[in-house]
Structure formats: structure tokens, C-alpha cells
Design an enzyme around this catalytic site. Structure first.
Site, short mmCIF file in Angstrom:
data_model
loop_
_atom_site.label_atom_id
_atom_site.label_comp_id
_atom_site.label_asym_id
_atom_site.label_seq_id
_atom_site.Cartn_x
_atom_site.Cartn_y
_atom_site.Cartn_z
N HIS A 219 10.23 17.24 -1.33
CA HIS A 219 10.13 18.58 -2.23
C HIS A 219 8.55 18.47 -2.41
O HIS A 219 7.84 19.39 -3.13
CB HIS A 219 11.38 19.27 -3.35
CG HIS A 219 11.94 19.68 -1.96
ND1 HIS A 219 12.87 18.77 -0.87
CD2 HIS A 219 13.14 20.25 -2.04
CE1 HIS A 219 13.64 19.83 -0.72
NE2 HIS A 219 13.60 20.88 -1.27
N SER A 223 7.19 19.97 3.50
CA SER A 223 7.50 20.05 4.47
C SER A 223 6.81 20.26 5.65
O SER A 223 5.28 21.02 5.07
CB SER A 223 8.78 20.86 5.50
OG SER A 223 10.11 20.73 4.28
N LYS A 247 18.01 29.45 10.95
CA LYS A 247 17.49 28.56 12.14
C LYS A 247 18.39 27.31 12.24
O LYS A 247 18.75 26.83 13.33
CB LYS A 247 16.33 28.66 12.41
CG LYS A 247 15.70 28.06 13.34
CD LYS A 247 14.17 27.68 13.04
CE LYS A 247 13.56 27.05 14.65
NZ LYS A 247 12.69 27.67 14.45
N ASP A 248 18.33 26.51 10.57
CA ASP A 248 19.66 25.47 11.03
C ASP A 248 21.17 25.63 11.37
O ASP A 248 21.69 24.72 12.01
CB ASP A 248 19.57 24.85 9.28
CG ASP A 248 18.69 24.20 9.41
OD1 ASP A 248 18.16 24.10 10.23
OD2 ASP A 248 17.84 24.28 8.03
N GLU A 291 26.96 -1.32 20.44
CA GLU A 291 26.25 -0.23 20.64
C GLU A 291 24.66 -0.21 21.11
O GLU A 291 24.29 -0.22 21.44
CB GLU A 291 26.74 0.88 19.60
CG GLU A 291 28.34 0.48 19.20
CD GLU A 291 29.47 1.30 19.76
OE1 GLU A 291 29.61 0.99 21.43
OE2 GLU A 291 29.79 2.23 19.44
#
Lengths: 428, 281
Positions: A219, A223, A247-248, A291
Site C-alpha cells: 500500500h 499496486s 472483479k475479485d 506432492e
């Protein structure tokens, strides 16, 4: 923080005003992930994956806490306690499959998140600290995932623990002592299982703490965006809420859909059948594999088959850890001032090769060893190290980037103009 | 400075990998890998065609009951089923009284302690008991089986690749005469005495004698003709159930979850379009 035009929190309700005076928690949330955080307007769907990783961690913590209510971390009964969760606990099969596949989903979205950072240069100044904290989170996740895989105490749990803790015995002189101290015994047993359970419960909360720092550090500069060009003014940004929360939500829906298909219809697809056999120190599985999310690193480990000054095993262990630790130096290895690979034609090609290379390493890590496979792994490992440590610094200096747009808004308007005059005119 | 050190570290790793690569190639040339019998003669499992496979898979209860009968009359002589309880059989359509009778009539009794003398003893099974092991412990099991340990079958369908089909193929179609070609090409791989050639078993030689030897070995209560193939399919269906008893609940919940999430995705997409309608991005 961030930009001067960021909206300010102005509670209208008396109760919220009262709360804001005493404890401005809603203000903190508003500024962090609400309307008070201005975000570039041109983010694509790759910017969903940070939120998705957060959601995945939340799912892991919730399902994990409930599973811990039923699980018994004791080498004698651990395997049986998992089976009673699967058979007798209400919706226990759901909790356990959600947790096991949730780990895969978490790693998957984090790999895409890291890939996004590599492609769009999100690791570069002024976001180095965001990147460094991200690598710390990744390392913590790997440790947590490894210890979680040991807890069911199946054959792969046991032998995976045997192999991975065996890395420490590669350290010259004190290696074996350190390994015995870490395991609390000469081989993985009750002591190891107990401490793995304890740490497996602790580390997710450490991860959550580092995520807070990760977002805090993000922040300060704000971004990054697909053009890599810094925000120039208010017209370049939109408030996080409602624009990116909306959007998320789309991204989250698709993520949950993929997760649900895996969990409900193919829950053992990514696991290994041997882990449905209880751990047996006297019987080594024919083929020990980790894995899927560790396979590329496992391939690097196995590629070092020659002694040179140091033992081959030590080279392998150093290289395997080095392959992740080198990410810490990435912001300084890549000196190109241009962030986004969209404007770096040469870097973009090498990054494409790296993606392919990591997929090849993943294949090699899981394949039955044969000379051809080992050779492929060695070639792919050479490229992995050469990419980051040799090619990248040279490319950063020698390549000629394409011209950058003057601003985010200009790039957006140009893109729309490119779609055809009619449509653009209508939108205007 | 960072870049100089990095390139040195990178060069070191690349150099050592180059040495290793050279070693791999020279080893490959001077000592080419030999084919193994397992590699050449091992078969991939046949499809058992179980109704539980696939997205909307459900158990065929009559088939699973038949498979239980095969387990009871054939497999349970050597193999335990330690994570399954008699009470779980109600999921297969048996009623409480039937489950009680099955438990009580089970040939192996439940180990217990004589309440009067404190000595080891046994008692008849009750529905809340797990299926008792046919052997007192692993040593007893090995002693009775030529030093081979018959594995527990509760999770067998998940503990092998393509487990349900593997079980079906192994017991139904795996026991064949060892191919003459195999013995000719790999004389050292001739099946040792005491083991049995099975083309679906990982190393081709299994300790378990053929369990299903002839048609009609089990007389099915529902009148189905008990061919070896049928019995193998049925026991595979039964062991799929023992490994994953909640499969039907999982598929049903999954169907609901997927429908819900598809609707959610459309709504979220609509909200997203609505929020962004005035903004170019």
C-alpha cells in the site's frame, strides 16, 4: 498512505463514528481493502490471485482447525484417526478433502501470483519489499505444506519426511547431529510427528502475519499494473471497492468452482495412492515422490549426480534451496527500469522458456528415473539457474524495450481506440 | 556486486550440472539401461465398469452386497477390514436385524478380556465392532501365509493406482500362465516357487494364491451367476465402497455446490459489468 486523492473514511452512522474515535478498525479496513485504496484502473484477471491466495489461506485455517479437533498426532493412531474422520465424523470426508485439495489450490494460485509478479515486474523498485515478503510467505507455505503432508502418517508421509529431513544430513560434519535433533530421533517417529503437528498449526498464523506486512508494504507504492507504468494522477485509478471487490468476486467464483470440481469429484487426483497405506519404516515404496507442487524442486535436487569438491547430495540440497533463495535477489539481478514484459520483447521470450522449463522440471520430478529423464532434468536445471543468475542480468542491460505509454489512462484509451473507431466513438 | 556474485554462483551450478550431465550421457552410452520383465509384461488394469465411477456415480447396492458375500466367503479367510464396522453395512441396504445377525454369525470372534479371570478371550461380534482380523497379529498372519502379509483391504481401492479396476483385473484376470516369451527373454525372472504369476501385479509375482478359481465358487443370494469375472467385479465394487463409503454423499453435495457456484459466477459477473459500465479499462 498511497495517493493524495484517496477517499477518506467518513462514517455517517453515530455508532460507527463512536467506534472510529475509540478504535478505528473500520477505517483501517476501508483504507486497506475498501474505497480508500486507489488501484490502477487497468488491472487484468492475473491481479485476482492475491485475493484468491488469501481466500485459500482462510479455507485452510478454518478446515484445519476443525480437523485438528478430530485428528490425533500420535504415530500409533494418526492414520486411524484420519480414517475415522473420513468415515465417522459428520462431514469429515468434506473437511479432510477440502483441506488436502485446498493446499493444492493454495499453491496453485500462489504459483500464478508469483508468475504474475515475474511477468509484470512487480518485484522491481519501489516494490522490492513486497516481493521479499512474498518469498518469505512462499517459503513458509512450503514448510507448512510439507509438514501437513506428514500428518496422515501414510507411506508417502513417512518416506517423504525421511527424504526431506535427510537434506540436513548433507551438511558436512554436523549434518547428522542436526537431523537427529530436528527429528527427535534417528528416523521420523512419534516425536517428529508431534512437532510437525505443532508447527503445522502454528505456521499458517505466521503466514497470516507476514501477509499483513505484505499488504502493508504494497500500500505504500500502490499496486503495479499490466503496463508497469506508475500511476500519474487520479484518472489512472479507481477505488478498490467497489471496482475490484466486484472483479475479485468473479475470480473467487471461478476459483471455488475449480476447487469444488476437484474436491467433490476427484479428491484423490493430486494425492499419491501409497499414502492410503499406513507408514511402515520397514517397507520402502518403489518410488518416493513429493506432492506435485514440490516436483520441480525435487527434480533439481535429483539432477546433481556428480561429486565436485562437495558431495553430489550437498550440491543438490544447496541447489534446491538456492533455486528458491535466488528469488530474494531478483529485484537487483534485473536492472531493467521497464517493469512489464509486454514492453520487453527479449525478456518475454526467456520468461516463456522459463515457464516451459519449470513444467519440464515438474514432469521430471514425478517421472520414474531413467537416463533420458535424468538428462532432461539436468538440462532443465541448467536453464533454471542460467535464466536467473546469468541470462536475466545480461538481458536487462542489452535489450531495447518498446516505447512505454505515457500513462495508464493513455494506454487504456489507446487499447479501446484500437478496437475500431465505431465502438470507440460510441463509448465516448 | 550482486550481479557478479550471482553470475559466479550461477556458473558454479551450471558447471556442476554440466559435469553431472556428462556423467549421465557417458553412463547411458557405456551402460545402456536393460529392459525389465516388469516393464515389458506388466498390464494396465481392465475396466471393471463399476456404477460408482464417474461424476454421477452411485453404488449398485445389489452388486456391493454380492461383493460383500465374496469378501465374507473368500477374502476374509486371510484379509482384514479393520476400518470398517458391521454397522456400516446398513449403508448397503441391510436392516438392523440383518446386520446384527451378520455380526453375530461372523466366523472370527472379537478379541476381548474375560471379565472374571482377566484372561484373553473372544466374544461374538456386535454391530458396533470393526470387522475382526482373521489373524491375532502380523506375525501369526505371516506364519500362516508363507511369510507374506495379507494386506488390510479397507483402503485397497484407494491405495493402488486405478484401484477398483486394479482389484478387478488382479483377482479376475491376472492369474495366467507365465508367458514362454518372458522366460526366454528374462530367464532370471521365472516365477519362484511359492509365488504366483499375475500380469497386473507390480512385480508380476504375487504371494496370494488365486482366490477366485472357478465359476460358482460363491452361491449368490440374489441368484446372479457367479462367474469368476462377475465375482471379481463384485468384490471390486465392495472394496470401492469400503475405501470410500461417503462417495454418494460427496457426489450429491458436489452437484449442489457446482450448480450454486455457476449461478454465483453469473451473478458476480453481472455485478462486475454493472460496476464497471462507465469506465474504460
Amino acid at each position: 498512505m498511497s495517493f493524495p486523492w484517496a477517499k477518506h473514511y467518513q462514517p455517517k452512522q453515530p455508532l460507527m463514528r463512536w467506534l472510529d474515535e475509540k478504535l478505528p478498525l473500520p477505517r483501517l479496513v476501508y483504507n486497506a481493502v475498501g474505497a480508500g485504496y486507489p488501484v490502477p484502473r487497468n488491472l487484468n484477471y492475473f491481479w485476482n490471485f492475491g485475493v484468491l491466495a488469501g481466500a485459500a489461506l482462510g479455507i485452510q485455517i478454518i478446515t484445519g482447525i476443525v480437523l485438528a479437533m478430530h485428528y490425533a498426532a500420535n504415530a500409533g493412531v494418526a492414520f486411524g484417526s484420519i480414517e475415522s474422520i473420513m468415515r465417522d465424523v459428520n462431514a469429515g470426508w468434506f473437511l479432510r478433502y477440502a483441506h488436502a485439495n485446498g493446499a493444492s489450490m493454495f499453491l496453485l494460485v500462489v504459483y500464478i501470483h508469483i508468475g504474475r509478479g515475474l511477468y509484470y515486474g512487480s518485484y522491481k523498485a519501489p516494490r522490492e519489499m513486497v516481493w521479499l515478503l512474498g518469498v518469505v510467505i512462499f517459503l513458509l507455505m512450503m514448510a507448512t505444506a510439507f509438514m501437513g503432508y506428514v500428518l496422515p502418517w501414510g507411506q508417502m508421509s513417512f518416506w517423504g519426511a525421511q527424504v526431506i529431513t535427510g537434506f540436513f544430513s548433507a551438511i558436512p560434519l554436523v549434518g547428522d547431529t542436526i537431523r537427529v535433533w530436528l527429528l527427535g530421533g534417528f528416523a521420523p517417529d512419534n516425536a517428529a510427528l508431534n512437532r510437525f503437528f505443532s508447527l503445522h498449526y502454528l505456521l499458517p498464523f505466521v503466514i497470516a502475519g507476514v501477509i499483513v506486512l505484505h499488504i502493508w508494504a504494497l500500500h505504500i507504492p500502490g499496486s503495479n499494473n499490466p503496463t508497469g507504468v506508475e500511476v500519474k494522477g487520479e484518472q489512472d485509478t479507481v477505488p478498490f471497492h467497489p471496482y475490484y471487490t466486484a472483479k475479485d468476486a468473479v475470480g473467487l467464483g471461478v476459483f471455488m468452482l475449480v476447487f469444488a470440481l476437484l474436491l467433490f469429484f476427484s479428491p484423490n487426483l493430486l494425492g499419491h495412492p501409497d499414502n492410503y497405506i499406513e507408514a511402515n519404516p520397514l517397507s520402502t515404496p518403489a518410488h518416493i515422490v513429493p506432492e506435485w507442487y514440490f516436483l520441480p524442486f525435487y527434480a533439481i535436487l535429483k539432477s546433481f549426480t556428480a561429486n565436485f569438491i562437495l558431495d553430489a547430495k550437498l550440491w543438490g540440497v544447496l541447489a534446491m534451496f538456492g533455486s528458491i533463495l535466488l528469488l530474494f535477489f531478483l529485484p537487483w539481478l534485473d536492472s531493467s527500469p521497464v517493469r512489464s514484459a509486454n514492453f520487453r520483447p527479449l525478456y518475454r521470450k526467456f520468461l516463456g522458456v522459463l515457464l516451459l522449463d519449470v513444467l519440464v522440471l515438474g514432469y521430471v520430478g514425478g517421472a520414474e528415473p531413467s537416463p533420458g529423464v535424468i538428462l532432461l532434468g539436468q538440462i532443465a536445471s541448467i536453464y533454471y539457474f542460467a535464466h536467473f543468475l546469468i541470462i536475466l542480468p545480461i538481458v536487462a542491460r542489452s535489450e531495447r524495450p518498446r516505447p512505454l505509454p505515457n500513462s495508464i489512462t493513455e494506454a487504456v484509451l489507446e487499447k479501446h481506440a484500437g478496437l475500431g473507431p465505431t465502438k470507440s466513438a460510441m463509448a465516448n | 556486486m550482486v550481479r557478479i556474485i550471482a553470475s559466479l554462483v550461477g556458473a558454479a551450478f551450471v558447471f556442476v550440472l554440466g559435469l553431472a550431465l556428462f556423467g549421465t550421457v557417458s553412463e547411458w552410452v557405456s551402460n545402456p539401461p536393460v529392459e525389465s520383465a516388469e516393464h515389458e509384461f506388466h498390464h494396465h488394469p481392465l475396466d471393471a465398469g463399476l456404477s460408482s465411477a464417474g461424476f454421477f456415480g452411485k453404488f449398485d447396492r445389489r452388486q456391493v452386497q454380492r461383493g460383500f458375500q465374496v469378501y465374507q466367503e473368500v477374502c476374509s479367510a486371510c484379509h482384514s477390514l479393520k476400518y470398517v464396522s458391521f454397522r456400516d453395512l446398513t449403508q448397503l441396504g441391510y436392516n438392523d436385524a440383518e446386520v446384527k445377525a451378520i455380526a453375530k454369525g461372523w466366523k472370527i470372534e472379537q478379541p476381548t478380556i474375560n471379565p472374571d479371570t482377566g484372561e484373553a478371550s473372544t466374544r461374538p461380534n456386535v454391530p458396533s465392532d470393526r470387522f475382526p482380523s482373521p489373524f491375532a497379529n502380523d506375525i501369526a498372519a505371516r506364519a500362516a501365509n508363507n511369510n507374506a502379509l495379507p494386506p488390510d483391504l479397507s483402503l485397497m481401492a484407494k491405495a493402488r493406482h486405478d484401484g477398483a479396476n486394479y482389484i478387478y483385473s488382479l483377482v479376475g484376470h491376472g492369474y495366467v500362465a507365465q508367458p514362454a516369451e518372458l522366460i526366454r527373454k528374462f530367464p532370471a525372472s521365472k516365477t519362484p516357487t511359492g509365488l504366483h504369476y499375475n500380469q497386473y501385479f507390480a512385480n508380476l509375482n504375487i504371494a496370494m494364491p488365486p482366490p477366485l478359481t472357478q465359476d460358482g465358487q460363491v452361491t449368490y443370494a440374489d441368484g446372479t451367476r457367479a462367474s469368476v469375472d462377475q465375482m471379481a467385479k463384485d468384490v471390486s465394487a465392495f472394496l470401492t465402497w469400503t475405501a470410500e463409503p461417503r462417495l454418494e454423499a460427496r457426489h450429491a453435495a458436489g452437484f449442489g455446490a457446482v450448480v450454486f457456484l455457476i449461478i454465483f459466477c453469473f451473478l458476480a459477473w453481472g455485478a462486475y459489468q454493472n460496476v464497471w459500465r462507465d469506465l474504460k479499462h
